[in-house]
Design an enzyme around this catalytic site. Structure first.
Site, short mmCIF file in Angstrom:
data_model
loop_
_atom_site.label_atom_id
_atom_site.label_comp_id
_atom_site.label_asym_id
_atom_site.label_seq_id
_atom_site.Cartn_x
_atom_site.Cartn_y
_atom_site.Cartn_z
N ARG A 1 1.61 -7.03 -9.53
CA ARG A 1 2.04 -6.44 -8.26
C ARG A 1 2.11 -7.46 -7.11
O ARG A 1 2.61 -7.13 -6.04
CB ARG A 1 1.14 -5.27 -7.87
CG ARG A 1 -0.30 -5.65 -7.54
CD ARG A 1 -1.10 -4.44 -7.05
NE ARG A 1 -2.47 -4.80 -6.72
CZ ARG A 1 -3.30 -4.02 -6.05
NH1 ARG A 1 -2.91 -2.81 -5.65
NH2 ARG A 1 -4.54 -4.41 -5.77
N ARG B 1 0.86 -1.22 0.00
CA ARG B 1 0.00 0.00 0.00
C ARG B 1 0.88 1.25 0.00
O ARG B 1 1.30 1.75 1.06
CB ARG B 1 -0.91 -0.01 1.21
CG ARG B 1 -1.76 1.26 1.33
CD ARG B 1 -2.81 1.39 0.30
NE ARG B 1 -3.83 0.35 0.46
CZ ARG B 1 -4.72 0.06 -0.47
NH1 ARG B 1 -4.71 0.71 -1.62
NH2 ARG B 1 -5.61 -0.91 -0.27
N GLU C 1 -2.03 8.66 -11.30
CA GLU C 1 -1.61 7.41 -11.93
C GLU C 1 -1.56 7.52 -13.45
O GLU C 1 -2.52 8.00 -14.06
CB GLU C 1 -2.58 6.30 -11.52
CG GLU C 1 -2.77 6.20 -10.01
CD GLU C 1 -4.05 5.51 -9.62
OE1 GLU C 1 -4.48 4.59 -10.35
OE2 GLU C 1 -4.64 5.90 -8.60
N HIS D 1 0.51 3.06 -10.51
CA HIS D 1 -0.47 3.58 -9.55
C HIS D 1 0.23 4.37 -8.43
O HIS D 1 0.18 3.97 -7.26
CB HIS D 1 -1.22 2.37 -8.99
CG HIS D 1 -2.43 2.65 -8.16
ND1 HIS D 1 -2.42 3.44 -7.03
CD2 HIS D 1 -3.71 2.22 -8.28
CE1 HIS D 1 -3.63 3.46 -6.51
NE2 HIS D 1 -4.43 2.76 -7.24
O1 TA6 Z 1 -6.72 3.96 -8.65
C1 TA6 Z 1 -7.83 4.15 -7.83
C2 TA6 Z 1 -8.36 2.80 -7.38
O2 TA6 Z 1 -8.81 2.03 -8.47
C3 TA6 Z 1 -9.44 3.04 -6.33
O3 TA6 Z 1 -10.70 2.69 -6.83
C4 TA6 Z 1 -8.99 2.19 -5.15
O4 TA6 Z 1 -9.57 0.90 -5.23
C5 TA6 Z 1 -7.47 2.17 -5.35
O5 TA6 Z 1 -7.31 2.04 -6.75
C6 TA6 Z 1 -6.72 1.14 -4.55
O6 TA6 Z 1 -6.99 -0.14 -5.03
P1 TA6 Z 1 -6.30 -1.38 -4.25
O7 TA6 Z 1 -6.74 -2.61 -5.00
O8 TA6 Z 1 -4.81 -1.18 -4.30
O9 TA6 Z 1 -6.83 -1.29 -2.83
#
Ligand code: TA6
Length: 298
Positions: free
Chosen positions: A98, A73, A270, A168
């Site tokens: 990932r 995260r 992103e 991301h």
């Molecule tokens: O990029 C935004 C997103 O798609 C949000 O909708 C949120 O889900 C975020 O990514 C994080 O996703 P993750 O699967 O890493 O918790």
């Protein structure tokens, strides 16, 4: 986990040093006059980037997991071969790249004094449950005046390779409610929070949950941070969709690997190939595409 000593003997140098990160994940730290950066071989996941003399540019949750099978995260998750929900509805969001173990290919110093490493992943490295098509990914991270992250996607199979994805990136800000995100003015977007289509009017400010996929975006995005008195400059190539995300209060509470108050100090910008922006891709056999993000302070 790969053997740190073996990695160091094969790829290490004064600028490239391998170590055991949290969760005993093999990781590599790049250091030079430009600053420092680090990434795990798990997920080819850039965990940190700090230009010389600056406050860290990338954000990492204090509650992040560093557990095989679970995403990290923060930093720069490599989302591939799908961005967002699994189109087949079988697996978690943002693909399997990932949560797979990548392999070192090379490490080098460029004539300009930059430090660059390349890692690779192919279908043989991925859990069979995903039934991946033949593919090869290469992620190259270069630490110079900017941090450049380049994801090359190769179709090594005999059939078309359809995918979406994103770099991301989580950025570290002093106070999310004080920043402005510039460069997406007048861009159309899909708002995933309230499920509407919209057009950006002026700078993006963070005063609620924001989860927007901006379309037909190829320019530079800037995160103006008045408290840190700096601007993060985010350029890209190989992408026409940009995602801006901050979970704000309620969603932060729902994520076990995200502190309840951590939304104050982060924003995601992103570089994507997002299906929601009709920016998902198809590679014919033998073809290659590259998704790249270049991050610097200005
Ligand atoms: O990029 C935004 C997103 O798609 C949000 O909708 C949120 O889900 C975020 O990514 C994080 O996703 P993750 O699967 O890493 O918790």
């Amino acid at each position: 986990m790969e053997n740190i000593a073996d990695l160091q003997s094969r790829f290490g140098s004064e600028n490239v040093n391998f170590f055991a990160a949290a969760g005993d994940l093999a990781a590599v730290k790049l250091t030079n006059d430009f600053g420092e950066a680090s990434l795990t071989l798990y997920g080819a996941h850039v965990m940190s980037y700090t230009p010389a003399g600056a406050v860290p540019v990338l954000w990492m949750s204090e509650k992040s997991m560093f557990t095989p099978g679970e995403p990290i995260r923060g930093g720069i998750p490599v989302c591939w071969p799908w961005f967002g929900a699994d189109p087949a509805g079988k697996f978690g969001g943002h693909g399997y790249a990932r949560v797979s173990f990548w392999h070192m290919v090379s490490a080098a110093r460029t004539p300009a004094g930059e430090t660059t490493v390349t890692l690779t992943l192919c279908e043989k490295d991925v859990d069979a449950k995903f039934a991946p098509q033949p593919f090869k990914l290469e992620l190259t991270v270069t630490l110079g005046a900017a941090l450049t992250v380049a994801l090359k996607i190769y179709n090594t199979g005999k059939n078309d390779l359809a995918y979406s994805g994103a770099l991301h990136s989580y950025f570290n800000v002093a106070d999310a409610s004080a920043i402005k995100v510039l460069g997406l003015e007048d861009c159309e977007y899909s708002d995933k929070v309230i499920n509407v289509e919209g057009q950006q009017a002026g700078a993006i400010v963070i005063d609620r949950e924001i989860d927007r996929v901006y379309r037909r975006t190829s320019g530079i995005v800037k995160v103006e941070d008045p408290v840190f008195a700096r601007t993060i400059r985010i350029a890209k190539s190989g992408s026409t969709s940009t995602v801006v995300w901050n979970p704000w209060i309620e969603k932060s509470k729902r994520m076990p690997d995200f502190g309840d108050e951590e939304y104050h100090t982060m924003v995601c910008v992103e570089a994507a190939n997002a299906a929601a922006a009709a920016d998902d891709r198809v590679l014919v056999p033998g073809a290659m595409a590259e998704l790249r993000q270049m991050i610097s302070l200005s």
